[in-house]
Design a protein around this motif. Structure first.
Motif, PDB file in Angstrom:
ATOM      1  N   LYS A  65      75.812  19.889  28.780  1.00  0.00           N
ATOM      2  CA  LYS A  65      75.533  19.695  27.355  1.00  0.00           C
ATOM      3  C   LYS A  65      74.042  19.503  27.058  1.00  0.00           C
ATOM      4  O   LYS A  65      73.535  20.031  26.065  1.00  0.00           O
ATOM      5  CB  LYS A  65      76.343  18.514  26.813  1.00  0.00           C
ATOM      6  N   LYS A  66      73.338  18.777  27.898  1.00  0.00           N
ATOM      7  CA  LYS A  66      71.898  18.577  27.662  1.00  0.00           C
ATOM      8  C   LYS A  66      71.137  19.884  27.851  1.00  0.00           C
ATOM      9  O   LYS A  66      70.248  20.212  27.077  1.00  0.00           O
ATOM     10  CB  LYS A  66      71.336  17.497  28.589  1.00  0.00           C
ATOM     11  N   ALA A  67      71.492  20.638  28.879  1.00  0.00           N
ATOM     12  CA  ALA A  67      70.840  21.931  29.116  1.00  0.00           C
ATOM     13  C   ALA A  67      71.110  22.877  27.948  1.00  0.00           C
ATOM     14  O   ALA A  67      70.232  23.627  27.533  1.00  0.00           O
ATOM     15  CB  ALA A  67      71.327  22.543  30.422  1.00  0.00           C
ATOM     16  N   ILE A  68      72.318  22.824  27.414  1.00  0.00           N
ATOM     17  CA  ILE A  68      72.668  23.663  26.267  1.00  0.00           C
ATOM     18  C   ILE A  68      71.808  23.293  25.073  1.00  0.00           C
ATOM     19  O   ILE A  68      71.272  24.171  24.383  1.00  0.00           O
ATOM     20  CB  ILE A  68      74.179  23.535  25.943  1.00  0.00           C
ATOM     21  N   LEU A  69      71.633  21.998  24.831  1.00  0.00           N
ATOM     22  CA  LEU A  69      70.822  21.554  23.697  1.00  0.00           C
ATOM     23  C   LEU A  69      69.353  21.955  23.872  1.00  0.00           C
ATOM     24  O   LEU A  69      68.713  22.413  22.919  1.00  0.00           O
ATOM     25  CB  LEU A  69      70.958  20.041  23.502  1.00  0.00           C
ATOM     26  N   ILE A  70      68.831  21.839  25.081  1.00  0.00           N
ATOM     27  CA  ILE A  70      67.449  22.260  25.350  1.00  0.00           C
ATOM     28  C   ILE A  70      67.302  23.756  25.061  1.00  0.00           C
ATOM     29  O   ILE A  70      66.340  24.193  24.436  1.00  0.00           O
ATOM     30  CB  ILE A  70      67.044  21.963  26.817  1.00  0.00           C
ATOM     31  N   GLU A  71      68.273  24.531  25.494  1.00  0.00           N
ATOM     32  CA  GLU A  71      68.221  25.973  25.270  1.00  0.00           C
ATOM     33  C   GLU A  71      68.306  26.292  23.774  1.00  0.00           C
ATOM     34  O   GLU A  71      67.646  27.206  23.281  1.00  0.00           O
ATOM     35  CB  GLU A  71      69.349  26.661  26.042  1.00  0.00           C
ATOM     36  N   LYS A  72      69.105  25.526  23.037  1.00  0.00           N
ATOM     37  CA  LYS A  72      69.184  25.721  21.588  1.00  0.00           C
ATOM     38  C   LYS A  72      67.837  25.434  20.930  1.00  0.00           C
ATOM     39  O   LYS A  72      67.418  26.157  20.025  1.00  0.00           O
ATOM     40  CB  LYS A  72      70.256  24.809  20.987  1.00  0.00           C
ATOM     41  N   ILE A  73      67.160  24.374  21.367  1.00  0.00           N
ATOM     42  CA  ILE A  73      65.832  24.048  20.835  1.00  0.00           C
ATOM     43  C   ILE A  73      64.889  25.221  21.080  1.00  0.00           C
ATOM     44  O   ILE A  73      64.189  25.677  20.173  1.00  0.00           O
ATOM     45  CB  ILE A  73      65.267  22.759  21.471  1.00  0.00           C
ATOM     46  N   LYS A  74      64.873  25.718  22.310  1.00  0.00           N
ATOM     47  CA  LYS A  74      64.002  26.849  22.652  1.00  0.00           C
ATOM     48  C   LYS A  74      64.329  28.072  21.797  1.00  0.00           C
ATOM     49  O   LYS A  74      63.432  28.769  21.337  1.00  0.00           O
ATOM     50  CB  LYS A  74      64.142  27.197  24.137  1.00  0.00           C
ATOM     51  N   ASN A  75      65.606  28.332  21.582  1.00  0.00           N
ATOM     52  CA  ASN A  75      66.000  29.503  20.806  1.00  0.00           C
ATOM     53  C   ASN A  75      65.590  29.391  19.344  1.00  0.00           C
ATOM     54  O   ASN A  75      65.188  30.382  18.735  1.00  0.00           O
ATOM     55  CB  ASN A  75      67.497  29.763  20.939  1.00  0.00           C
ATOM     56  N   VAL A  76      65.682  28.194  18.771  1.00  0.00           N
ATOM     57  CA  VAL A  76      65.235  27.998  17.388  1.00  0.00           C
ATOM     58  C   VAL A  76      63.735  28.265  17.297  1.00  0.00           C
ATOM     59  O   VAL A  76      63.263  28.925  16.367  1.00  0.00           O
ATOM     60  CB  VAL A  76      65.581  26.576  16.883  1.00  0.00           C
ATOM     61  N   ILE A  77      62.981  27.788  18.287  1.00  0.00           N
ATOM     62  CA  ILE A  77      61.532  28.008  18.304  1.00  0.00           C
ATOM     63  C   ILE A  77      61.220  29.499  18.450  1.00  0.00           C
ATOM     64  O   ILE A  77      60.375  30.041  17.729  1.00  0.00           O
ATOM     65  CB  ILE A  77      60.871  27.182  19.426  1.00  0.00           C
ATOM     66  N   VAL A  78      61.902  30.172  19.362  1.00  0.00           N
ATOM     67  CA  VAL A  78      61.690  31.615  19.558  1.00  0.00           C
ATOM     68  C   VAL A  78      62.006  32.379  18.278  1.00  0.00           C
ATOM     69  O   VAL A  78      61.239  33.247  17.860  1.00  0.00           O
ATOM     70  CB  VAL A  78      62.537  32.140  20.746  1.00  0.00           C
ATOM     71  N   GLU A  79      63.127  32.054  17.639  1.00  0.00           N
ATOM     72  CA  GLU A  79      63.478  32.713  16.379  1.00  0.00           C
ATOM     73  C   GLU A  79      62.393  32.481  15.329  1.00  0.00           C
ATOM     74  O   GLU A  79      62.005  33.401  14.621  1.00  0.00           O
ATOM     75  CB  GLU A  79      64.806  32.176  15.842  1.00  0.00           C
TER      76      GLU A  79
END
Length: 132
Positions: A65-79
Motif C-alpha cells: 500500500k505504501k509503495a502504491i501511494l508513492i507511485e500515485k504521487i509520482k504519477n500525479v507529478i508526471v501528469e
C-alpha cells in the motif's frame, strides 16, 4: 478490482498494459498511469501471468500500500509536468491539488515520500521540470 503498476509513466506503457490484459483475456475499464481497473476478479494464476508479462516490459505489479501511494504521487507529478496540456494548468497550490487528488493530508504524503524515496516531493518536481 484495481491493479497498481510501478514504472507505468507513459502512453507507451499504457499500450503495453492493455496489450497484456487483452492477451490474457482480462476485461478492463480505465487504464491510467500506474492504475488499471479490471472488471472482474482475477485468479492467482492470472495475476502471476500478468506480473511476469509486465516484468518483461519493465513494469511491476504492486501489492504494498505504501509503495502504491508513492507511485500515485509520482504519477500525479508526471501528469502535471509532462501532460499539462491534457490536464490543464493548475489553478490551486500543488500541495492542495495532490491532497485532493489522492485523498490524503499533504504532510502525510510528503513525509512518506521523503522516507521512502530519500528526496522531497519538491525536489522530485524540480528534477522532472528540468528534464521536461
Amino acid at each position: 478490482m484495481k491493479l497498481y503498476i510501478k514504472y507505468m509513466v507513459s502512453i507507451r506503457c499504457k499500450m503495453v498494459v492493455k496489450s497484456e490484459l487483452d492477451r490474457l483475456g482480462l476485461h478492463y475499464g480505465i487504464v491510467e498511469l500506474g492504475e488499471v481497473d479490471i472488471k472482474e476478479d482475477i485468479s492467482d494464476e492470472q495475476r502471476d501471468l500478468l506480473r511476469l508479462a509486465l516484468l518483461r516490459s519493465g513494469l511491476e505489479l504492486m501489492d504494498d500500500k505504501k509503495a502504491i501511494l508513492i507511485e500515485k504521487i509520482k504519477n500525479v507529478i508526471v501528469e502535471m509536468i509532462h501532460y499539462h496540456d491534457e490536464v490543464g494548468p493548475l489553478k490551486v497550490n500543488f500541495s492542495d491539488y495532490l491532497s485532493e487528488k489522492l485523498q490524503h493530508d499533504y504532510t502525510y504524503l510528503a513525509t512518506l515520500f521523503s522516507e521512502v524515496t530519500g528526496i522531497t516531493i519538491e525536489h522530485y518536481i524540480i528534477s522532472h521540470k528540468e528534464n521536461n
